[in-house]
Design an enzyme around this catalytic site. Structure first.
Site, PDB file in Angstrom:
ATOM      1  CB  CYS A 167       5.647   3.579   1.889  1.00 18.09           C
ATOM      2  SG  CYS A 167       6.844   4.919   1.654  1.00 18.09           S
TER       3      CYS A 167
ATOM      4  CG  HIS B  45       7.459   1.268  -2.532  1.00 17.18           C
ATOM      5  ND1 HIS B  45       6.163   1.728  -2.621  1.00 17.18           N
ATOM      6  CD2 HIS B  45       8.158   2.263  -1.935  1.00 17.18           C
ATOM      7  CE1 HIS B  45       6.081   2.947  -2.101  1.00 17.18           C
ATOM      8  NE2 HIS B  45       7.285   3.281  -1.681  1.00 17.18           N
TER       9      HIS B  45
ATOM     10  CD  GLU C 200       4.530  -0.851  -4.426  1.00 22.23           C
ATOM     11  OE1 GLU C 200       4.950   0.284  -4.619  1.00 22.23           O
ATOM     12  OE2 GLU C 200       4.715  -1.472  -3.359  1.00 22.23           O
TER      13      GLU C 200
END
Length: 357
Positions: free
Chosen positions: A247, A332, A334
């Site tokens: 990001c 993302h 995660e």
């Protein structure tokens, strides 16, 4: 109690106050996720923003603090159509409203979030105010809204001192630009020893700690505000240490290598964004939260090449740096509460550190 959302273009929405009653000015954005509202509330990347949840009912499974992405919520305000008053979930510890009150977060419900989202999609992200003052002077409010500036919010959310998490595997230096807990958790689950550094930590200090890999994290605000951090990233990039960036970290590494970024009309915020791996042709569903993007035409193709693109608007979603163990993504991997399609990128980071040894 009545509450009002006033946009800088003059639109006014009347609703009900939830959470704190303090008046706030912030950037107004929307998120299309159906679940994961606690992760949204506690994602440091939302610092300086108020988030409109497009899903009409929020809070039905309550708050489980184990799922928080930071120690506290960072966003300025929370905007919903309807807030569940009685959550039903065996993990729930409290309601969203009590959580907002506990953390002094201003909220507004019972407004037409669909209409608000359509305005933001049509006119672009804009600033706004949430107030409970029924006698507000609209012209004065708009003047104050337009004068408000977000500032260098990365310095607000980054850790103030180095933090260490033990592990038996690779040593990973995490540069905290607004790190989500799940990034650290994903590394720890793979046996890594993790050290988290404040955003402006000198590169020399990080290099002296001899990490096997470096992680540049997500974070809030305009990437170009991070002048000092970009200079330190240039030094880290000049080493042979593998780097994985997510990001904001993805954007800063591009800036450090001469590329440019630009603000998007209304950004990507949600849990259903398709991204295409240009190497394999596979498409993955990703979670995203960003208002800026790397401009593809500014990438020096002798240094880097796009690795992922957004299927919807063709914007860059990942960059591979040629001749380097460096991979960056805009989305993302995660993601929590999901989807988990791209979690394999953490395993690729492990392989990058193995190869470089």
């Amino acid at each position: 109690m009545k509450a009002f959302l006033i946009l800088e273009d003059g639109h006014v929405f009347e609703g009900k106050s939830v959470g704190s009653t303090k008046e706030i000015i912030s950037e107004i954005v929307f998120n299309t996720s159906m679940t994961g509202y606690l992760e949204v509330l506690t994602d440091p990347s939302y610092a300086g923003q108020s988030v409109c949840m497009t899903y009409p009912l929020i809070g039905n499974y309550g708050i489980c603090k184990e799922d928080m992405e930071a120690e506290r919520p960072w966003q300025s305000g929370f905007i919903v159509r309807e807030l569940a008053k009685r959550p039903s979930n065996f993990r729930s510890e409290e309601s969203v409203e009590s959580f907002l009150i506990e953390n002094d977060i201003t909220g507004i419900e019972a407004i037409d979030t669909r209409a608000l989202t359509k305005i933001l999609r049509d006119k672009g992200t804009m600033k706004g105010m949430i107030t409970t003052d029924e006698n507000f002077d609209k012209d004065d409010c708009i003047k104050r809204i337009k004068a408000w500036e977000m500032g260098h919010v990365v310095l607000d959310v980054t850790c103030k001192e180095k933090m260490s998490f033990p592990g038996d595997g690779y040593k990973v230096a995490v540069i905290d630009l607004g790190v989500k807990k799940n990034i650290v958790r994903c590394l720890l689950e793979r046996g890594c020893s993790v050290t988290v550094y404040p955003a402006e930590t000198p590169a020399e200090e990080i290099i002296a700690d001899a990490p096997d890999g470096i992680m540049l994290t997500n974070g809030p605000g305009d990437p170009k505000d991070n002048v000092k951090t970009i200079e330190e990233i240039k030094k880290l990039f000049a080493t042979k240490i593998p780097i994985f960036a997510i990001c904001l970290g993805h954007q800063l590494l591009a800036l450090a290598n001469g590329a440019d970024t630009q603000k998007m009309k209304y950004g990507h915020r949600g849990a259903n964004h398709p991204v295409k791996d240009l190497k394999t042709g596979k498409v993955y569903i990703s979670t995203q939260n960003h208002g800026y993007v790397v401009k593809e035409e500014t990438l020096d193709r002798d240094i880097a090449e796009p690795s992922f693109i957004n299927v919807n608007d063709k914007t860059i979603e990942g960059v591979h740096y040629l001749g380097k163990n460096v991979q960056t993504v805009q989305f993302h991997p995660e993601a929590c509460a999901g989807p988990l399609d791209t979690g394999f990128l953490f395993d690729e980071f492990m392989n990058m550190m193995e190869v470089s040894k």
